[in-house]
Write a protein that holds these residues in place. Structure first.
Motif, PDB file in Angstrom:
ATOM      1  N   ALA A 299       0.828  -1.205   0.000  1.00 55.09           N
ATOM      2  CA  ALA A 299       0.000   0.000   0.000  1.00 55.09           C
ATOM      3  C   ALA A 299       0.867   1.262   0.000  1.00 55.09           C
ATOM      4  O   ALA A 299       0.601   2.205  -0.754  1.00 55.09           O
ATOM      5  N   LEU A 300       1.911   1.281   0.822  1.00 58.40           N
ATOM      6  CA  LEU A 300       2.800   2.442   0.870  1.00 58.40           C
ATOM      7  C   LEU A 300       3.544   2.616  -0.448  1.00 58.40           C
ATOM      8  O   LEU A 300       3.648   3.736  -0.977  1.00 58.40           O
ATOM      9  N   ARG A 301       4.073   1.525  -0.971  1.00 56.15           N
ATOM     10  CA  ARG A 301       4.835   1.586  -2.227  1.00 56.15           C
ATOM     11  C   ARG A 301       3.956   2.070  -3.372  1.00 56.15           C
ATOM     12  O   ARG A 301       4.333   2.966  -4.134  1.00 56.15           O
ATOM     13  N   THR A 302       2.775   1.469  -3.500  1.00 54.45           N
ATOM     14  CA  THR A 302       1.875   1.840  -4.594  1.00 54.45           C
ATOM     15  C   THR A 302       1.410   3.282  -4.443  1.00 54.45           C
ATOM     16  O   THR A 302       1.308   4.019  -5.429  1.00 54.45           O
ATOM     17  N   ALA A 303       1.132   3.688  -3.206  1.00 47.86           N
ATOM     18  CA  ALA A 303       0.635   5.041  -2.967  1.00 47.86           C
ATOM     19  C   ALA A 303       1.674   6.093  -3.322  1.00 47.86           C
ATOM     20  O   ALA A 303       1.352   7.118  -3.939  1.00 47.86           O
ATOM     21  N   VAL A 304       2.932   5.873  -2.940  1.00 51.03           N
ATOM     22  CA  VAL A 304       3.934   6.899  -3.217  1.00 51.03           C
ATOM     23  C   VAL A 304       4.176   7.017  -4.718  1.00 51.03           C
ATOM     24  O   VAL A 304       4.337   8.126  -5.250  1.00 51.03           O
ATOM     25  N   LEU A 305       4.174   5.904  -5.432  1.00 48.15           N
ATOM     26  CA  LEU A 305       4.381   5.972  -6.878  1.00 48.15           C
ATOM     27  C   LEU A 305       3.155   6.578  -7.567  1.00 48.15           C
ATOM     28  O   LEU A 305       3.299   7.368  -8.507  1.00 48.15           O
ATOM     29  N   ALA A 306       1.967   6.234  -7.081  1.00 55.38           N
ATOM     30  CA  ALA A 306       0.749   6.809  -7.664  1.00 55.38           C
ATOM     31  C   ALA A 306       0.659   8.299  -7.402  1.00 55.38           C
ATOM     32  O   ALA A 306       0.193   9.071  -8.255  1.00 55.38           O
ATOM     33  N   SER A 307       1.111   8.729  -6.228  1.00 54.34           N
ATOM     34  CA  SER A 307       1.020  10.155  -5.893  1.00 54.34           C
ATOM     35  C   SER A 307       1.929  10.994  -6.775  1.00 54.34           C
ATOM     36  O   SER A 307       1.728  12.205  -6.897  1.00 54.34           O
ATOM     37  N   TRP A 308       2.935  10.347  -7.368  1.00 51.73           N
ATOM     38  CA  TRP A 308       3.831  11.086  -8.257  1.00 51.73           C
ATOM     39  C   TRP A 308       3.330  11.159  -9.690  1.00 51.73           C
ATOM     40  O   TRP A 308       3.952  11.816 -10.531  1.00 51.73           O
ATOM     41  N   ASP A 309       2.227  10.485  -9.979  1.00 52.43           N
ATOM     42  CA  ASP A 309       1.626  10.652 -11.301  1.00 52.43           C
ATOM     43  C   ASP A 309       1.122  12.090 -11.406  1.00 52.43           C
ATOM     44  O   ASP A 309       0.226  12.499 -10.677  1.00 52.43           O
ATOM     45  N   GLY A 310       1.721  12.850 -12.251  1.00 54.12           N
ATOM     46  CA  GLY A 310       1.328  14.239 -12.410  1.00 54.12           C
ATOM     47  C   GLY A 310       1.964  15.192 -11.412  1.00 54.12           C
ATOM     48  O   GLY A 310       1.668  16.389 -11.435  1.00 54.12           O
ATOM     49  N   ILE A 311       2.867  14.696 -10.526  1.00 57.01           N
ATOM     50  CA  ILE A 311       3.449  15.591  -9.525  1.00 57.01           C
ATOM     51  C   ILE A 311       4.353  16.638 -10.165  1.00 57.01           C
ATOM     52  O   ILE A 311       4.386  17.792  -9.734  1.00 57.01           O
ATOM     53  N   GLU A 312       5.074  16.248 -11.213  1.00 51.33           N
ATOM     54  CA  GLU A 312       5.934  17.226 -11.882  1.00 51.33           C
ATOM     55  C   GLU A 312       5.097  18.369 -12.451  1.00 51.33           C
ATOM     56  O   GLU A 312       5.444  19.547 -12.305  1.00 51.33           O
ATOM     57  N   GLU A 313       3.979  18.014 -13.064  1.00 54.88           N
ATOM     58  CA  GLU A 313       3.077  19.030 -13.612  1.00 54.88           C
ATOM     59  C   GLU A 313       2.506  19.897 -12.492  1.00 54.88           C
ATOM     60  O   GLU A 313       2.397  21.121 -12.633  1.00 54.88           O
ATOM     61  N   ALA A 314       2.157  19.274 -11.365  1.00 55.91           N
ATOM     62  CA  ALA A 314       1.590  20.024 -10.235  1.00 55.91           C
ATOM     63  C   ALA A 314       2.611  20.995  -9.653  1.00 55.91           C
ATOM     64  O   ALA A 314       2.280  22.135  -9.317  1.00 55.91           O
ATOM     65  N   ILE A 315       3.864  20.550  -9.546  1.00 52.93           N
ATOM     66  CA  ILE A 315       4.917  21.429  -9.022  1.00 52.93           C
ATOM     67  C   ILE A 315       5.158  22.579  -9.983  1.00 52.93           C
ATOM     68  O   ILE A 315       5.240  23.749  -9.574  1.00 52.93           O
ATOM     69  N   GLU A 316       5.269  22.259 -11.274  1.00 53.86           N
ATOM     70  CA  GLU A 316       5.601  23.287 -12.250  1.00 53.86           C
ATOM     71  C   GLU A 316       4.445  24.254 -12.487  1.00 53.86           C
ATOM     72  O   GLU A 316       4.648  25.310 -13.078  1.00 53.86           O
ATOM     73  N   ALA A 317       3.256  23.918 -12.018  1.00 58.94           N
ATOM     74  CA  ALA A 317       2.158  24.882 -12.053  1.00 58.94           C
ATOM     75  C   ALA A 317       2.390  25.994 -11.034  1.00 58.94           C
ATOM     76  O   ALA A 317       1.788  27.067 -11.126  1.00 58.94           O
ATOM     77  N   VAL A 318       3.271  25.720 -10.063  1.00 56.87           N
ATOM     78  CA  VAL A 318       3.579  26.699  -9.023  1.00 56.87           C
ATOM     79  C   VAL A 318       4.967  27.300  -9.223  1.00 56.87           C
ATOM     80  O   VAL A 318       5.137  28.515  -9.231  1.00 56.87           O
ATOM     81  N   VAL A 319       5.978  26.428  -9.349  1.00 58.16           N
ATOM     82  CA  VAL A 319       7.363  26.889  -9.523  1.00 58.16           C
ATOM     83  C   VAL A 319       8.065  25.999 -10.534  1.00 58.16           C
ATOM     84  O   VAL A 319       7.684  24.833 -10.706  1.00 58.16           O
ATOM     85  N   PRO A 320       9.110  26.505 -11.188  1.00 55.66           N
ATOM     86  CA  PRO A 320       9.900  25.629 -12.059  1.00 55.66           C
ATOM     87  C   PRO A 320      10.496  24.475 -11.250  1.00 55.66           C
ATOM     88  O   PRO A 320      10.878  24.651 -10.086  1.00 55.66           O
ATOM     89  N   LEU A 321      10.589  23.301 -11.855  1.00 60.45           N
ATOM     90  CA  LEU A 321      11.107  22.143 -11.139  1.00 60.45           C
ATOM     91  C   LEU A 321      12.527  22.388 -10.641  1.00 60.45           C
ATOM     92  O   LEU A 321      12.899  21.959  -9.535  1.00 60.45           O
ATOM     93  N   GLU A 322      13.322  23.081 -11.432  1.00 64.16           N
ATOM     94  CA  GLU A 322      14.709  23.357 -11.046  1.00 64.16           C
ATOM     95  C   GLU A 322      14.760  24.200  -9.771  1.00 64.16           C
ATOM     96  O   GLU A 322      15.619  23.982  -8.907  1.00 64.16           O
ATOM     97  N   LEU A 323      13.820  25.123  -9.620  1.00 59.05           N
ATOM     98  CA  LEU A 323      13.755  25.928  -8.397  1.00 59.05           C
ATOM     99  C   LEU A 323      13.314  25.063  -7.219  1.00 59.05           C
ATOM    100  O   LEU A 323      13.794  25.246  -6.090  1.00 59.05           O
ATOM    101  N   HIS A 324      12.439  24.140  -7.458  1.00 55.03           N
ATOM    102  CA  HIS A 324      12.013  23.212  -6.407  1.00 55.03           C
ATOM    103  C   HIS A 324      13.204  22.391  -5.913  1.00 55.03           C
ATOM    104  O   HIS A 324      13.358  22.170  -4.706  1.00 55.03           O
ATOM    105  N   VAL A 325      14.052  21.944  -6.829  1.00 52.42           N
ATOM    106  CA  VAL A 325      15.238  21.175  -6.446  1.00 52.42           C
ATOM    107  C   VAL A 325      16.167  22.031  -5.593  1.00 52.42           C
ATOM    108  O   VAL A 325      16.683  21.584  -4.558  1.00 52.42           O
ATOM    109  N   ARG A 326      16.395  23.271  -6.023  1.00 47.48           N
ATOM    110  CA  ARG A 326      17.256  24.168  -5.236  1.00 47.48           C
ATOM    111  C   ARG A 326      16.657  24.427  -3.855  1.00 47.48           C
ATOM    112  O   ARG A 326      17.392  24.535  -2.864  1.00 47.48           O
ATOM    113  N   THR A 327      15.341  24.521  -3.782  1.00 49.63           N
ATOM    114  CA  THR A 327      14.690  24.734  -2.492  1.00 49.63           C
ATOM    115  C   THR A 327      14.881  23.528  -1.584  1.00 49.63           C
ATOM    116  O   THR A 327      15.132  23.677  -0.384  1.00 49.63           O
TER     117      THR A 327
END
Length: 212
Positions: free
Chosen positions: A92-120
């Motif tokens: 359940a934990l493994r599947t949930a963490v991988l499923a939660s990342w479906d679209g996470i890059e898009e969700a982050i980049e809707a707020v900040v560039p991914l590169e800025l997120h990495v620096r943060t």
């Protein structure tokens, strides 16, 4: 005469835009001037809002600095709560963490560039105040995960197994996050693959004789 307000959807979108603007402004300033060197007034000015508006959305600088991390953790917790009851806890934990990342890059980049997120993320690891706050929030998340696993499995609160499993799981997540930020350079597909591979080692690492 009372002003006629727009529909709730429009109001919520305006709030979201203001909040996102504050996050972007804060993280950009932190990257340029450092966390300690940035003031709330500077964040508000960069987002073209008042200090009062800043405090409508965030309690302090710490909260805005950790806001994207909090978004990712909230998605993961929601995914855990949605897993079928028949799944084993680790599955359940493994599947949930991988499923939660479906679209996470898009969700982050809707707020900040991914590169800025990495620096943060790196800044959080290098700033004692933020690291302490981040670890405190992770501990709170681990408590909620352990409680959810105990509930799913029908276990009493004092049973140590949910906490042991969550501790192992969280250790993997911390290790892969460091690799993601330091080595993979923020590649989300690489993070997903590495995390899945590392999580698959929890069982063997705990059960096998390493010398055989």
């Amino acid at each position: 005469m009372q002003a006629i307000e727009g529909p709730p959807g429009l109001r919520e979108r305006k709030k979201r835009r203001t909040r996102d603007a504050l996050i972007r402004s804060a993280l950009e300033l932190f990257s340029l001037k450092g966390y300690e060197g940035t003031t709330v007034d500077e964040i508000a000015a960069a987002a073209d809002v008042s200090q009062r508006t800043f405090f409508r959305y965030f309690t302090n600088k710490e909260e805005v600095a950790l806001s994207v991390q909090d978004m990712a953790e909230s998605r993961f917790l929601a995914a855990v709560l949605e897993r079928p009851a028949a799944e084993s806890p680790l599955t359940a934990l493994r599947t949930a963490v991988l499923a939660s990342w479906d679209g996470i890059e898009e969700a982050i980049e809707a707020v900040v560039p991914l590169e800025l997120h990495v620096r943060t993320y790196r800044m959080i690891q290098e700033t004692p105040q933020l690291l302490a706050a981040h670890l405190r929030r992770q501990a709170e998340l681990e408590d909620r995960l352990a409680a959810e696993i105990a509930r799913r499995e029908g276990l009493p609160a004092q049973d140590p197994r949910p906490r042991i499993l969550v501790a192992a799981f969280s250790g993997v997540m911390r290790e892969t996050s460091k690799l993601w930020a330091d080595v993979a350079g923020g590649d989300m597909a690489e993070l997903r693959g590495t995390t899945a591979a590392y999580l698959d080692q929890i069982g063997p690492a705990l059960a096998e004789n390493w010398r055989s």
